[in-house]
Write a protein that holds these residues in place. Structure first.
Motif, PDB file in Angstrom:
ATOM      1  N   ASP A 152       1.136  -3.610  18.012  1.00 60.29           N
ATOM      2  CA  ASP A 152       2.444  -4.284  18.016  1.00 60.29           C
ATOM      3  C   ASP A 152       3.544  -3.308  17.600  1.00 60.29           C
ATOM      4  O   ASP A 152       4.629  -3.271  18.214  1.00 60.29           O
ATOM      5  CB  ASP A 152       2.428  -5.483  17.065  1.00 60.29           C
ATOM      6  N   GLN A 156       6.710  -1.741  20.006  1.00 57.36           N
ATOM      7  CA  GLN A 156       8.127  -1.700  19.670  1.00 57.36           C
ATOM      8  C   GLN A 156       8.679  -0.285  19.811  1.00 57.36           C
ATOM      9  O   GLN A 156       9.773  -0.079  20.339  1.00 57.36           O
ATOM     10  CB  GLN A 156       8.343  -2.208  18.238  1.00 57.36           C
ATOM     11  N   ARG A 159       9.089   0.475  23.508  1.00 59.53           N
ATOM     12  CA  ARG A 159      10.259  -0.186  24.083  1.00 59.53           C
ATOM     13  C   ARG A 159      11.524   0.596  23.762  1.00 59.53           C
ATOM     14  O   ARG A 159      12.413   0.760  24.612  1.00 59.53           O
ATOM     15  CB  ARG A 159      10.380  -1.614  23.562  1.00 59.53           C
ATOM     16  N   GLU A 160      11.616   1.082  22.538  1.00 52.89           N
ATOM     17  CA  GLU A 160      12.786   1.877  22.141  1.00 52.89           C
ATOM     18  C   GLU A 160      12.837   3.176  22.934  1.00 52.89           C
ATOM     19  O   GLU A 160      13.915   3.601  23.375  1.00 52.89           O
ATOM     20  CB  GLU A 160      12.722   2.175  20.645  1.00 52.89           C
TER      21      GLU A 160
END
Length: 212
Positions: A152, A156, A159-160
């Protein structure tokens, strides 16, 4: 329950020629502790060599592995190899084709890689695979709850790193990968059927999971 093999066998028997698309891991070979632990299987090489000699059969191996790796695992002339989900192609004649510009993809991955390395440092059961065109986090042998938490966090970070660029995130059980949006086995099969047409051929794809 209906026997689904019967209508499939009937279509295969009626087809004048067959274009056979094959996944590698989980289909031609068993999964290994890490992607680097797999060596060529003589039986698989012999089978594909035999299939490649059939005049009414065209063979393509479509894998998430790097092309250089799949080439070493399947040293069979006369078949098409698609690495990194089809971003890298090797034609039956031996020509290598990249469907994207490597320099357009790699900078974001270079920024993400040390963050992922730090994320899994010292943790049991995790492995970071650098495919060149893509980065993959493997957690097959990690604790279930820790794997979920770490992946998880890795998602993140990915995605950044991806921002609005030409990337896609691919998830699975204890698995996370970031790579080009064009890296898609379905799109690759469509590309091959369009650019290397074989009139009358029946396309058949054999894989082991939903990424196939």
């Amino acid at each position: 329950m209906e026997n689904v093999a019967e209508p499939l066998n009937a279509r295969l028997a009626e087809a004048p020629c067959i274009w056979l698309f094959l996944d590698y891991d989980g289909t031609l070979a068993d999964f290994a502790p890490t992607p680097e632990h797999v060596n060529p299987d003589p039986e698989v090489v012999e089978l594909l060599s035999s299939l490649s000699q059939e005049p009414h059969l065209r063979v393509a191996v479509v894998s998430g592995r790097r092309l250089s790796h799949i080439r070493s695992l399947v040293p069979v002339p006369g078949i098409l190899l698609a690495g990194t989900y089809g971003i890298e192609l090797q034609t039956p004649e031996g020509e290598q084709i990249n469907r994207m510009v490597f320099g357009d993809i790699r900078p974001a991955l270079d920024g993400l890689k040390p963050r992922w390395e730090h994320l899994i440092a010292g943790r049991e059961g995790f492995f970071l695979e650098d495919k060149g065109w893509a980065l993959a986090l493997h957690a097959r042998f990690a604790d279930e709850h820790e794997a979920e938490r770490i992946l998880d966090a890795g998602h993140q970070m990915a995605r950044e790193a991806a921002g609005s660029g030409p990337y896609r995130l691919l998830g699975g059980h204890k698995f996370l990968e970031i790579g080009p949006s064009l890296a898609n086995k379905g799109h690759t099969v469509e590309h091959l059927l369009e650019h290397y047409p074989w009139p009358g051929a029946l396309p058949v794809y054999l894989g082991d999971d939903d990424k196939d």
